[in-house]
Design a protein around this motif. Structure first.
Motif, mmCIF file in Angstrom:
data_model
loop_
_atom_site.group_PDB
_atom_site.id
_atom_site.type_symbol
_atom_site.label_atom_id
_atom_site.label_comp_id
_atom_site.label_asym_id
_atom_site.label_seq_id
_atom_site.Cartn_x
_atom_site.Cartn_y
_atom_site.Cartn_z
ATOM 1 N N SER A 95 0.809 -1.221 0.000
ATOM 2 C CA SER A 95 0.000 0.000 0.000
ATOM 3 C C SER A 95 0.838 1.264 0.000
ATOM 4 C CB SER A 95 -0.913 0.007 1.233
ATOM 5 O OG SER A 95 -0.144 0.199 2.414
ATOM 6 N N GLY A 96 2.120 1.152 0.399
ATOM 7 C CA GLY A 96 2.981 2.325 0.466
ATOM 8 C C GLY A 96 3.114 2.911 1.852
ATOM 9 N N ILE A 97 2.447 2.351 2.836
ATOM 10 C CA ILE A 97 2.623 2.818 4.214
ATOM 11 C C ILE A 97 4.034 2.514 4.684
ATOM 12 C CG2 ILE A 97 1.888 2.441 6.596
ATOM 13 C CD1 ILE A 97 -0.919 2.006 5.606
ATOM 14 N N ILE A 98 4.571 1.382 4.262
ATOM 15 C CA ILE A 98 5.965 1.007 4.482
ATOM 16 C C ILE A 98 6.658 1.026 3.125
ATOM 17 C CG2 ILE A 98 7.495 -0.894 5.161
ATOM 18 C CD1 ILE A 98 5.266 -1.785 7.106
ATOM 19 N N ASP A 99 7.901 1.456 3.082
ATOM 20 C CA ASP A 99 8.618 1.513 1.809
ATOM 21 C C ASP A 99 9.301 0.196 1.473
ATOM 22 O OD1 ASP A 99 8.104 4.321 1.204
ATOM 23 O OD2 ASP A 99 9.391 4.747 2.925
ATOM 24 N N ILE A 100 9.949 -0.405 2.473
ATOM 25 C CA ILE A 100 10.735 -1.617 2.251
ATOM 26 C C ILE A 100 10.452 -2.589 3.391
ATOM 27 C CG2 ILE A 100 13.076 -2.577 2.052
ATOM 28 C CD1 ILE A 100 13.971 0.245 1.124
ATOM 29 N N THR A 101 10.344 -3.864 3.066
ATOM 30 C CA THR A 101 10.242 -4.867 4.115
ATOM 31 C C THR A 101 11.015 -6.109 3.724
ATOM 32 O OG1 THR A 101 8.730 -5.924 5.690
ATOM 33 C CG2 THR A 101 8.133 -6.052 3.363
ATOM 34 N N SER B 42 15.181 -21.995 3.693
ATOM 35 C CA SER B 42 14.268 -20.846 3.724
ATOM 36 C C SER B 42 14.990 -19.587 3.267
ATOM 37 C CB SER B 42 13.719 -20.628 5.140
ATOM 38 O OG SER B 42 12.751 -21.598 5.447
ATOM 39 N N ALA B 43 14.521 -19.054 2.150
ATOM 40 C CA ALA B 43 15.018 -17.764 1.676
ATOM 41 C C ALA B 43 14.174 -16.639 2.271
ATOM 42 C CB ALA B 43 14.949 -17.700 0.152
ATOM 43 N N LEU B 44 14.745 -15.468 2.306
ATOM 44 C CA LEU B 44 14.013 -14.243 2.601
ATOM 45 C C LEU B 44 13.780 -13.507 1.290
ATOM 46 C CD1 LEU B 44 16.198 -13.090 5.636
ATOM 47 C CD2 LEU B 44 13.897 -14.071 5.786
ATOM 48 N N LEU B 45 12.830 -12.606 1.299
ATOM 49 C CA LEU B 45 12.591 -11.757 0.129
ATOM 50 C C LEU B 45 12.518 -10.309 0.607
ATOM 51 C CD1 LEU B 45 11.997 -11.233 -2.837
ATOM 52 C CD2 LEU B 45 9.609 -11.864 -2.426
ATOM 53 N N MET B 46 13.365 -9.478 0.033
ATOM 54 C CA MET B 46 13.396 -8.060 0.343
ATOM 55 C C MET B 46 12.669 -7.317 -0.774
ATOM 56 S SD MET B 46 16.816 -5.783 1.009
ATOM 57 C CE MET B 46 16.774 -4.025 1.338
ATOM 58 N N ALA C 184 21.780 -5.708 -2.971
ATOM 59 C CA ALA C 184 22.619 -6.827 -3.400
ATOM 60 C C ALA C 184 23.835 -6.984 -2.492
ATOM 61 C CB ALA C 184 23.062 -6.629 -4.846
ATOM 62 N N ASP C 185 24.483 -5.865 -2.153
ATOM 63 C CA ASP C 185 25.667 -5.919 -1.299
ATOM 64 C C ASP C 185 25.318 -6.392 0.107
ATOM 65 O OD1 ASP C 185 27.113 -4.979 -3.438
ATOM 66 O OD2 ASP C 185 27.311 -2.926 -2.682
ATOM 67 N N LEU D 134 4.751 -4.379 -5.823
ATOM 68 C CA LEU D 134 6.035 -4.553 -5.158
ATOM 69 C C LEU D 134 7.187 -4.630 -6.163
ATOM 70 C CD1 LEU D 134 4.978 -7.298 -2.585
ATOM 71 C CD2 LEU D 134 5.397 -4.874 -2.086
ATOM 72 N N LYS D 135 8.329 -4.137 -5.737
ATOM 73 C CA LYS D 135 9.574 -4.256 -6.479
ATOM 74 C C LYS D 135 10.478 -5.209 -5.707
ATOM 75 C CE LYS D 135 13.426 -3.323 -8.804
ATOM 76 N NZ LYS D 135 13.673 -3.835 -10.171
ATOM 77 N N GLY D 136 10.845 -6.330 -6.318
ATOM 78 C CA GLY D 136 11.750 -7.253 -5.663
ATOM 79 C C GLY D 136 13.172 -6.733 -5.700
ATOM 80 N N LEU D 137 13.849 -6.769 -4.550
ATOM 81 C CA LEU D 137 15.210 -6.253 -4.465
ATOM 82 C C LEU D 137 16.260 -7.348 -4.324
ATOM 83 C CD1 LEU D 137 14.679 -3.166 -2.109
ATOM 84 C CD2 LEU D 137 14.924 -3.160 -4.598
ATOM 85 N N ALA D 138 15.989 -8.387 -3.524
ATOM 86 C CA ALA D 138 17.008 -9.408 -3.283
ATOM 87 C C ALA D 138 16.405 -10.576 -2.514
ATOM 88 C CB ALA D 138 18.189 -8.825 -2.500
ATOM 89 N N PHE D 139 17.154 -11.692 -2.520
ATOM 90 C CA PHE D 139 16.783 -12.873 -1.739
ATOM 91 C C PHE D 139 17.841 -13.120 -0.657
ATOM 92 C CE2 PHE D 139 14.717 -13.953 -5.869
ATOM 93 C CZ PHE D 139 13.419 -14.183 -5.416
ATOM 94 N N PRO D 140 17.775 -12.424 0.458
ATOM 95 C CA PRO D 140 18.689 -12.755 1.555
ATOM 96 C C PRO D 140 18.398 -14.156 2.087
ATOM 97 C CG PRO D 140 17.713 -10.583 1.841
ATOM 98 C CD PRO D 140 16.932 -11.279 0.761
#
Length: 339
Positions: free
Chosen positions: A90-96, A243-247, A270-271, A146-152
């Motif tokens: 929704s945009g209430i949070i920018d990144i999770t 178990s991967a994470l998704l940022m 990524a870094d 959502l925009k996917g950033l990385a898989f920590p």
């Protein structure tokens, strides 16, 4: 079979997340003069997920000369995983940052990554997550806002309990096992005779302490950072699922950044992910030693072959529901087992 619904709590949870953000909005106007990105995650500040968030913040702010700032909300301050994901949509949070399994209600095929015994080591998982299978999951996210950033990395899941060592499938019978919202893992434990029960991780320590459940399964980092060793006697190194994470980032927020700022955000993600994965690998054996020193009995003699044979119906159920395209794509790049 129980049917689980995920990623559909938007209308019910936005109020909770918005209320939590009222505190954040009270910061001085000087802080908000720059573009501030609100980054929420579920773990304590002692966890490597928070270390990742701090690395991301440091790199973004340095590379942007302060034009971008990152405000971190750890330990589920802005809600549980479902609420934070809905807040990012929704945009209430920018990144999770959340477990990949928490997105499988919206992208069901992503559940293939957490099929029992899909991966034998982390490098095989990285090949799949950073290759075409992971890109296929990322491609589904813009339609969800959502925009996917990385898989920590969350890591390989291990079992703890208060009854005894788990060495073979029969050792699970009758255990009240806390599970997450992964359909495949729920099916696995039910098939093996355990009594799977879904509970938020924030409630798990108390549930173990009071006997509501007597077992749980998580990567070692979560066991350590949530102090589950204080209320669990036995740790079995089962590596039964990776178990991967998704940022992720709100897509509109990402699109509002300049091209240079977008590159900064993507590189920082990524870094930070590369650093967090390496730290998790380096600390695995130390975490086991620490848990032993603090009183847990640890066994590594898990009969993996017996477990793999016993859980074949779980794979079959996944294929029946979602097809085998993602499984084959993962196997093609990771060189892992064939179903």
């Amino acid at each position: 079979m129980t049917r689980f619904l995920f990623g559909t709590t938007l209308g019910m949870t936005l109020g909770t997340t918005a209320a939590a953000l009222m505190v954040a909005m009270s910061v001085s106007s000087s802080v908000w003069a720059a573009t501030t990105l609100r980054f929420a995650h579920p773990t304590p500040q002692s966890d490597l997920q928070h270390v990742l968030a701090e690395k991301f913040k440091e790199e973004v702010e340095k590379a942007s000369d302060g034009d971008l700032k990152v405000q971190i909300f750890p330990n589920g301050q802005l809600g549980n995983d479902a609420q934070m994901i809905d807040g990012a949509r929704s945009g209430i949070i920018d990144i999770t940052l959340s477990g990949l399994t928490n997105f499988t209600g919206m992208v069901p095929e992503a559940g293939a990554f957490e099929l029992p015994f899909m991966f034998t080591d982390s490098n095989a998982a990285y090949q799949a997550l950073d290759g075409a299978p992971g890109e296929a999951v990322m491609s589904k996210l813009p339609a969800l806002g959502l925009k996917g950033l990385a898989f920590p990395e969350n890591g390989f899941r291990e079992m703890t309990n208060n009854r005894g060592p788990i060495r073979e499938p029969a050792d699970l019978k009758g255990l009240r096992m806390r599970v997450n919202n992964s359909i495949t893992l729920n099916n696995m434990f039910e098939l093996l005779g355990a009594n799977p029960q879904q509970l938020p991780v924030a409630e798990l320590y108390t549930a173990l302490e009071t006997g509501v459940v007597d077992a749980q399964e998580h990567p070692l980092g979560i066991v350590v950072s949530f102090n589950f060793n204080e209320v669990q006697d036995y740790l079995s190194i089962s590596n039964h699922a990776y178990s991967a994470l998704l940022m992720v980032m709100n897509q509109k927020r990402f699109d509002s950044l300049t091209p240079e700022q977008q590159q900064i955000v993507e590189k920082a993600a990524a870094d930070a992910t590369a650093m967090q994965r390496q730290m998790n690998t380096e600390q695995t054996e130390q975490m086991i030693t620490t848990l032993e020193e603090e009183g847990m009995e640890v066994n590594r003699d898990v009969d993996t072959a017996a477990f793999q044979q016993a859980i074949e119906p779980v794979w079959e159920t996944f294929v029946d529901l979602n097809g085998d395209e993602m499984i084959k794509a993962i196997q093609a790049v990771s060189g892992e087992r064939q179903s």
